[in-house]
Design a protein around this motif. Structure first.
Motif, PDB file in Angstrom:
ATOM      1  N   THR A 423      10.958   2.841  -3.103  1.00  0.00           N
ATOM      2  CA  THR A 423       9.645   2.279  -3.410  1.00  0.00           C
ATOM      3  C   THR A 423       9.602   0.789  -3.072  1.00  0.00           C
ATOM      4  O   THR A 423       8.609   0.287  -2.530  1.00  0.00           O
ATOM      5  CB  THR A 423       9.294   2.491  -4.898  1.00  0.00           C
ATOM      6  OG1 THR A 423       9.361   3.886  -5.209  1.00  0.00           O
ATOM      7  CG2 THR A 423       7.896   1.982  -5.206  1.00  0.00           C
ATOM      8  N   SER A 424      10.681   0.079  -3.394  1.00  0.00           N
ATOM      9  CA  SER A 424      10.762  -1.342  -3.053  1.00  0.00           C
ATOM     10  C   SER A 424      10.648  -1.535  -1.540  1.00  0.00           C
ATOM     11  O   SER A 424       9.911  -2.412  -1.056  1.00  0.00           O
ATOM     12  CB  SER A 424      12.084  -1.944  -3.554  1.00  0.00           C
ATOM     13  OG  SER A 424      12.092  -2.062  -4.956  1.00  0.00           O
ATOM     14  N   TRP A 425      11.375  -0.731  -0.776  1.00  0.00           N
ATOM     15  CA  TRP A 425      11.347  -0.850   0.698  1.00  0.00           C
ATOM     16  C   TRP A 425       9.945  -0.541   1.221  1.00  0.00           C
ATOM     17  O   TRP A 425       9.423  -1.271   2.077  1.00  0.00           O
ATOM     18  CB  TRP A 425      12.358   0.113   1.311  1.00  0.00           C
ATOM     19  CG  TRP A 425      12.450  -0.026   2.803  1.00  0.00           C
ATOM     20  CD1 TRP A 425      13.295  -0.830   3.516  1.00  0.00           C
ATOM     21  CD2 TRP A 425      11.637   0.652   3.763  1.00  0.00           C
ATOM     22  NE1 TRP A 425      13.052  -0.707   4.856  1.00  0.00           N
ATOM     23  CE2 TRP A 425      12.042   0.202   5.050  1.00  0.00           C
ATOM     24  CE3 TRP A 425      10.610   1.590   3.682  1.00  0.00           C
ATOM     25  CZ2 TRP A 425      11.452   0.657   6.224  1.00  0.00           C
ATOM     26  CZ3 TRP A 425      10.014   2.045   4.856  1.00  0.00           C
ATOM     27  CH2 TRP A 425      10.437   1.588   6.109  1.00  0.00           C
ATOM     28  N   LEU A 426       9.340   0.532   0.716  1.00  0.00           N
ATOM     29  CA  LEU A 426       8.017   0.945   1.194  1.00  0.00           C
ATOM     30  C   LEU A 426       6.977  -0.141   0.925  1.00  0.00           C
ATOM     31  O   LEU A 426       6.197  -0.519   1.815  1.00  0.00           O
ATOM     32  CB  LEU A 426       7.611   2.249   0.501  1.00  0.00           C
ATOM     33  CG  LEU A 426       6.222   2.808   0.861  1.00  0.00           C
ATOM     34  CD1 LEU A 426       6.188   3.231   2.318  1.00  0.00           C
ATOM     35  CD2 LEU A 426       5.871   3.981  -0.047  1.00  0.00           C
ATOM     36  N   LEU A 427       6.967  -0.672  -0.293  1.00  0.00           N
ATOM     37  CA  LEU A 427       5.966  -1.664  -0.655  1.00  0.00           C
ATOM     38  C   LEU A 427       6.226  -3.005   0.030  1.00  0.00           C
ATOM     39  O   LEU A 427       5.287  -3.703   0.443  1.00  0.00           O
ATOM     40  CB  LEU A 427       5.929  -1.851  -2.170  1.00  0.00           C
ATOM     41  CG  LEU A 427       5.471  -0.639  -2.991  1.00  0.00           C
ATOM     42  CD1 LEU A 427       5.600  -0.924  -4.481  1.00  0.00           C
ATOM     43  CD2 LEU A 427       4.036  -0.265  -2.650  1.00  0.00           C
ATOM     44  N   ALA A 428       7.515  -3.372   0.157  1.00  0.00           N
ATOM     45  CA  ALA A 428       7.846  -4.677   0.723  1.00  0.00           C
ATOM     46  C   ALA A 428       7.635  -4.732   2.224  1.00  0.00           C
ATOM     47  O   ALA A 428       7.070  -5.704   2.749  1.00  0.00           O
ATOM     48  CB  ALA A 428       9.295  -5.033   0.384  1.00  0.00           C
ATOM     49  N   TYR A 429       8.066  -3.672   2.940  1.00  0.00           N
ATOM     50  CA  TYR A 429       8.061  -3.705   4.401  1.00  0.00           C
ATOM     51  C   TYR A 429       6.904  -2.898   5.004  1.00  0.00           C
ATOM     52  O   TYR A 429       6.142  -3.417   5.832  1.00  0.00           O
ATOM     53  CB  TYR A 429       9.393  -3.192   4.947  1.00  0.00           C
ATOM     54  CG  TYR A 429      10.565  -4.059   4.547  1.00  0.00           C
ATOM     55  CD1 TYR A 429      10.792  -5.281   5.170  1.00  0.00           C
ATOM     56  CD2 TYR A 429      11.446  -3.658   3.542  1.00  0.00           C
ATOM     57  CE1 TYR A 429      11.863  -6.085   4.802  1.00  0.00           C
ATOM     58  CE2 TYR A 429      12.515  -4.453   3.169  1.00  0.00           C
ATOM     59  CZ  TYR A 429      12.727  -5.666   3.809  1.00  0.00           C
ATOM     60  OH  TYR A 429      13.778  -6.465   3.432  1.00  0.00           O
ATOM     61  N   ALA A 430       6.758  -1.655   4.572  1.00  0.00           N
ATOM     62  CA  ALA A 430       5.716  -0.811   5.164  1.00  0.00           C
ATOM     63  C   ALA A 430       4.317  -1.293   4.781  1.00  0.00           C
ATOM     64  O   ALA A 430       3.396  -1.281   5.607  1.00  0.00           O
ATOM     65  CB  ALA A 430       5.911   0.639   4.736  1.00  0.00           C
ATOM     66  N   LEU A 431       4.133  -1.710   3.529  1.00  0.00           N
ATOM     67  CA  LEU A 431       2.820  -2.185   3.081  1.00  0.00           C
ATOM     68  C   LEU A 431       2.714  -3.711   3.098  1.00  0.00           C
ATOM     69  O   LEU A 431       1.714  -4.276   2.651  1.00  0.00           O
ATOM     70  CB  LEU A 431       2.524  -1.654   1.677  1.00  0.00           C
ATOM     71  CG  LEU A 431       2.423  -0.122   1.550  1.00  0.00           C
ATOM     72  CD1 LEU A 431       2.048   0.272   0.138  1.00  0.00           C
ATOM     73  CD2 LEU A 431       1.416   0.445   2.549  1.00  0.00           C
ATOM     74  N   ASP A 432       3.779  -4.364   3.556  1.00  0.00           N
ATOM     75  CA  ASP A 432       3.776  -5.815   3.794  1.00  0.00           C
ATOM     76  C   ASP A 432       3.488  -6.629   2.532  1.00  0.00           C
ATOM     77  O   ASP A 432       2.823  -7.666   2.585  1.00  0.00           O
ATOM     78  CB  ASP A 432       2.748  -6.167   4.879  1.00  0.00           C
ATOM     79  CG  ASP A 432       3.062  -7.502   5.556  1.00  0.00           C
ATOM     80  OD1 ASP A 432       4.235  -7.895   5.544  1.00  0.00           O
ATOM     81  OD2 ASP A 432       2.116  -8.132   6.061  1.00  0.00           O
ATOM     82  N   LEU A 433       4.016  -6.179   1.388  1.00  0.00           N
ATOM     83  CA  LEU A 433       3.839  -6.935   0.146  1.00  0.00           C
ATOM     84  C   LEU A 433       4.998  -7.892  -0.126  1.00  0.00           C
ATOM     85  O   LEU A 433       4.998  -8.598  -1.140  1.00  0.00           O
ATOM     86  CB  LEU A 433       3.682  -5.974  -1.042  1.00  0.00           C
ATOM     87  CG  LEU A 433       2.401  -5.137  -1.057  1.00  0.00           C
ATOM     88  CD1 LEU A 433       2.400  -4.195  -2.246  1.00  0.00           C
ATOM     89  CD2 LEU A 433       1.166  -6.036  -1.082  1.00  0.00           C
TER      90      LEU A 433
END
Length: 471
Positions: A423-433
């Motif tokens: 979830t951290s990877w998805l939100l940080a990198y994929a969703l650019d947060l």
């Protein structure tokens, strides 16, 4: 209902408060080392910080290996208390049961000291081997050289550090932890003094620099261990049960402690690895993001000591209540611990949201506007995250009170690695947060872990069958 909660809270606080203050004092101990390293320069701070990361990782896992000792002591002490309460004046029939309970406690203490010795020796060797491997991990050669010297000074300290933990678990299991706080507070002053002496070579001693900080830390661990041992030997209730004769250690008891302790050590190691990996992720977004992450993470770590104290106290009390056959009281302990945690976390959360700059001031330079802005946003997430962080730690402790350490390890693997990290990877990198996404992922992982652990405790306790209480 409220009267019962207040009564239970006072009983829990009697054990939890000394443990919380002891944990906070230990944080001050490592902070003193870090401040002293910073006085030497950037390379020394980098090398000393790296050495402490390695030492603390192995120390934390060693502490986890011994954590179940307190629960075993608490259960045996409760059985002893039940036997003494059941005995009538002048009755000699209970003498054998009392002696058996005394022997059980002494056997657990001996086995814990054997376990601490083996873990301390193995950890010291592993620490030195890791130091030799650092150059292959892309670290600066000058930093590695200083780190190796620091590790050489720290390695001998792991043994008395784990001996101290074994005796600590004994005193906590017997519900007499008061000396812990006094000794830990004294160790802060002694550590600062020795750091200064070895650092600068005062009073005719050699000037050891960074290595001197390691020598001081190892010396403090040895002195703390001796102080706690002598304090316990002066306690009329503890002295007859404090047996350190390793030659008489029972193999079956030692293996039982290993079986309970290994999953706890793995849980502690897994959690430390989870947070270390998120720090690497934060660093990928630049120095300001990493500085903000480090500052907020340190705040979380300090507040987390409240959770550690509550978790350990709740765990010890669950072991005791079940040994006394009071399943309903053990069930109520969960709500009491969570209510106490929620009260503290609410106050801290209010401070985060209303005074973010004041809270962050000790950790971030006021001139770093970018880092301060990122950290302020992270505090909004942290105000919610810390409730789940505290709850999941209490959940692990409650399960430990049931001697269920394997479930805690499995659930934390799911929460940290299967839910939190992706979830951290998805939100940080994929969703650019960026860093905010990392912390939202941390929140998701900790919330998942907390809910699963508390659900598991309810399920285990529902099917728990305690020993019948003699009339």
């Amino acid at each position: 209902m409220l009267t019962t909660l207040l009564r239970d809270s006072r009983a829990l606080a009697a054990l939890a408060v000394p443990l919380i203050l002891t944990q906070l004092a230990q944080v001050a101990l490592t902070t003193t080392d870090t401040v002293m390293m910073g006085l030497l320069g950037t390379e020394e701070l980098a090398a000393g910080g790296l050495a402490l990361v390695i030492f603390n990782q192995l120390r934390t896992m060693g502490v986890g290996l011994l954590t179940s000792v307190g629960n075993q002591i608490a259960a045996a002490a409760a059985r002893l208390e039940r036997t003494e309460d059941a005995a009538e004046p002048g009755e000699g029939g209970k003498t054998g049961e009392r002696e058996a309970a005394h022997a059980e406690i002494r056997g657990i203490v001996r086995a814990s000291m054997v376990l601490a010795t083996l873990a301390g020796l193995a950890g010291a060797v592993l620490m030195l081997l890791i130091g030799q491997a650092l150059i292959w991990l892309g670290q600066d050669a000058a930093v590695v050289e200083r780190t190796r010297a620091m590790l050489l000074a720290l390695a001998p300290g792991l043994l008395p550090c784990l001996w101290f933990q074994a005796i600590r678990q004994f005193t906590v299991g017997m519900r007499r932890p008061q000396a812990l706080l006094q000794i830990t507070l004294a160790s802060i002053a002694v550590n600062a003094g020795l750091n200064w002496v070895f650092l600068h070579g005062t009073w005719g001693l050699p000037q050891l620099g960074l290595t001197g900080i390691g020598v001081a830390t190892s010396t403090v661990y040895l002195l703390s261990c001796l102080a706690l041992y002598l304090s316990a030997k002066k306690d009329a209730q503890l002295a007859p049960l404090l047996s350190l004769n390793a030659a008489k250690a029972d193999g079956a008891t030692s293996l039982r402690l290993v079986g309970l302790g290994v999953p706890i050590a793995a849980t502690y190691g897994s959690e430390a690895g989870f947070f270390s990996l998120t720090a690497l992720m934060a660093g990928s977004f630049g120095p300001a993001a990493l500085a903000a992450h480090t500052a907020v993470n340190q705040l979380v770590y300090i507040v987390f000591q409240v959770a550690v104290g509550l978790s350990h106290a709740a765990s010890i009390n669950v072991s005791r209540e079940l040994a006394l056959g009071r399943t309903d009281d053990a069930r109520r302990l969960k709500n009491t611990a969570l209510a106490c945690a929620a009260a503290v976390m609410t106050l801290v959360g209010i401070a985060y949201l209303s005074l973010p700059r004041v809270v962050l001031f000790p950790f971030l330079d006021s001139g770093s506007d970018q880092a301060l802005g990122i950290a302020t946003h992270l505090l909004m997430v942290t105000a919610v995250l810390q409730f789940f962080d505290c709850a999941q730690n209490i959940g692990v402790g409650l399960l430990r009170g049931l001697d269920d350490t394997k479930s805690g390890f499995r659930i934390t693997l799911i929460g940290y690695w299967a839910v939190g990290l992706p979830t951290s990877w998805l939100l940080a990198y994929a969703l650019d947060l960026a860093t905010l996404g990392i912390w939202l992922g941390l929140l998701t992982g900790l919330a998942t872990t907390a809910l699963l652990l508390l659900r598991r405790y309810n399920h285990q306790l529902a099917g728990y069958r305690s020993e019948p209480v003699p009339a």
